[in-house]
Design a protein around this motif. Structure first.
Motif, PDB file in Angstrom:
ATOM      1  N   SER A  46      72.434  49.793  39.557  1.00 39.42           N
ATOM      2  CA  SER A  46      71.311  50.797  39.370  1.00 39.42           C
ATOM      3  C   SER A  46      72.078  52.329  39.949  1.00 39.42           C
ATOM      4  O   SER A  46      73.188  52.103  40.690  1.00 39.42           O
ATOM      5  CB  SER A  46      70.174  50.469  40.209  1.00 39.42           C
ATOM      6  OG  SER A  46      70.551  50.410  41.559  1.00 39.42           O
ATOM      7  N   GLU A  51      70.567  47.545  43.240  1.00 41.24           N
ATOM      8  CA  GLU A  51      69.759  46.638  42.405  1.00 41.24           C
ATOM      9  C   GLU A  51      70.777  46.389  41.103  1.00 41.24           C
ATOM     10  O   GLU A  51      71.592  47.125  40.727  1.00 41.24           O
ATOM     11  CB  GLU A  51      68.603  47.038  42.040  1.00 41.24           C
ATOM     12  CG  GLU A  51      67.580  47.414  43.005  1.00 41.24           C
ATOM     13  CD  GLU A  51      66.326  47.757  42.411  1.00 41.24           C
ATOM     14  OE1 GLU A  51      65.883  47.925  41.231  1.00 41.24           O
ATOM     15  OE2 GLU A  51      65.303  47.700  43.222  1.00 41.24           O
ATOM     16  N   VAL A  53      71.187  45.653  37.107  1.00 38.86           N
ATOM     17  CA  VAL A  53      70.530  45.863  35.910  1.00 38.86           C
ATOM     18  C   VAL A  53      71.088  45.186  34.857  1.00 38.86           C
ATOM     19  O   VAL A  53      72.258  45.206  34.574  1.00 38.86           O
ATOM     20  CB  VAL A  53      70.709  47.556  35.850  1.00 38.86           C
ATOM     21  CG1 VAL A  53      69.919  47.911  34.297  1.00 38.86           C
ATOM     22  CG2 VAL A  53      70.095  48.232  36.810  1.00 38.86           C
ATOM     23  N   THR A  76      77.683  53.419  31.612  1.00 39.24           N
ATOM     24  CA  THR A  76      78.066  52.818  32.994  1.00 39.24           C
ATOM     25  C   THR A  76      79.515  52.819  33.287  1.00 39.24           C
ATOM     26  O   THR A  76      80.495  52.883  32.176  1.00 39.24           O
ATOM     27  CB  THR A  76      77.616  51.290  33.087  1.00 39.24           C
ATOM     28  OG1 THR A  76      77.385  50.977  34.483  1.00 39.24           O
ATOM     29  CG2 THR A  76      78.008  50.387  32.497  1.00 39.24           C
ATOM     30  N   ASN A  89      67.505  40.750  36.539  1.00 38.67           N
ATOM     31  CA  ASN A  89      67.128  41.983  36.494  1.00 38.67           C
ATOM     32  C   ASN A  89      66.403  42.513  37.782  1.00 38.67           C
ATOM     33  O   ASN A  89      65.232  42.050  38.068  1.00 38.67           O
ATOM     34  CB  ASN A  89      66.534  42.630  35.499  1.00 38.67           C
ATOM     35  CG  ASN A  89      66.619  43.942  34.871  1.00 38.67           C
ATOM     36  OD1 ASN A  89      67.439  44.536  35.104  1.00 38.67           O
ATOM     37  ND2 ASN A  89      65.389  44.442  34.389  1.00 38.67           N
ATOM     38  N   GLY A  90      66.770  43.637  38.564  1.00 36.84           N
ATOM     39  CA  GLY A  90      66.264  44.062  39.705  1.00 36.84           C
ATOM     40  C   GLY A  90      66.773  43.534  41.027  1.00 36.84           C
ATOM     41  O   GLY A  90      66.152  43.746  41.908  1.00 36.84           O
TER      42      GLY A  90
END
Length: 102
Positions: A46, A51, A53, A76, A89-90
């Motif tokens: 993130s 986090e 992703v 990225t 995810n997260g």
């Protein structure tokens, strides 16, 4: 799972049979979280790097211990390479820098 390692993406321009001559992103095979043919997922960081992703990617070739990614990583500069099978995810993550001093 809290410890992950970020791997800086390297752009490659291979012109051999291993990879097409199109610009690819070269990542370690350990970064692949899921693969189905030429589609797969990796985890990136993130913006605040706290986090995971989940990002869909298109796989061009797998060569030895590296994977050429044709698309999905344009926005990225890092992918998670350690503990990928434990992530969702997260998921909260912490980056550990490998110093190579084993």
């Amino acid at each position: 799972f809290t410890q992950t390692t970020a791997y800086d993406l390297k752009e490659c321009d291979w012109s051999s049979d291993v990879c097409s001559s199109d610009l690819m992103y070269l990542i370690p095979v350990e970064a692949l979280a899921e693969v189905n043919g030429t589609s797969g997922y990796v985890y990136t960081l993130s913006p605040d790097k706290t986090e995971a992703v989940r990002v869909p990617v298109k796989i061009s070739q797998i060569f030895k211990e590296q994977v050429a990614i044709a698309s999905g990583l344009e926005k990225t500069s890092e992918v998670v390479t350690s503990g990928v099978s434990y992530l969702r995810n997260g998921s909260k993550i912490r980056i550990s820098k490998d110093t190579g001093d084993n």
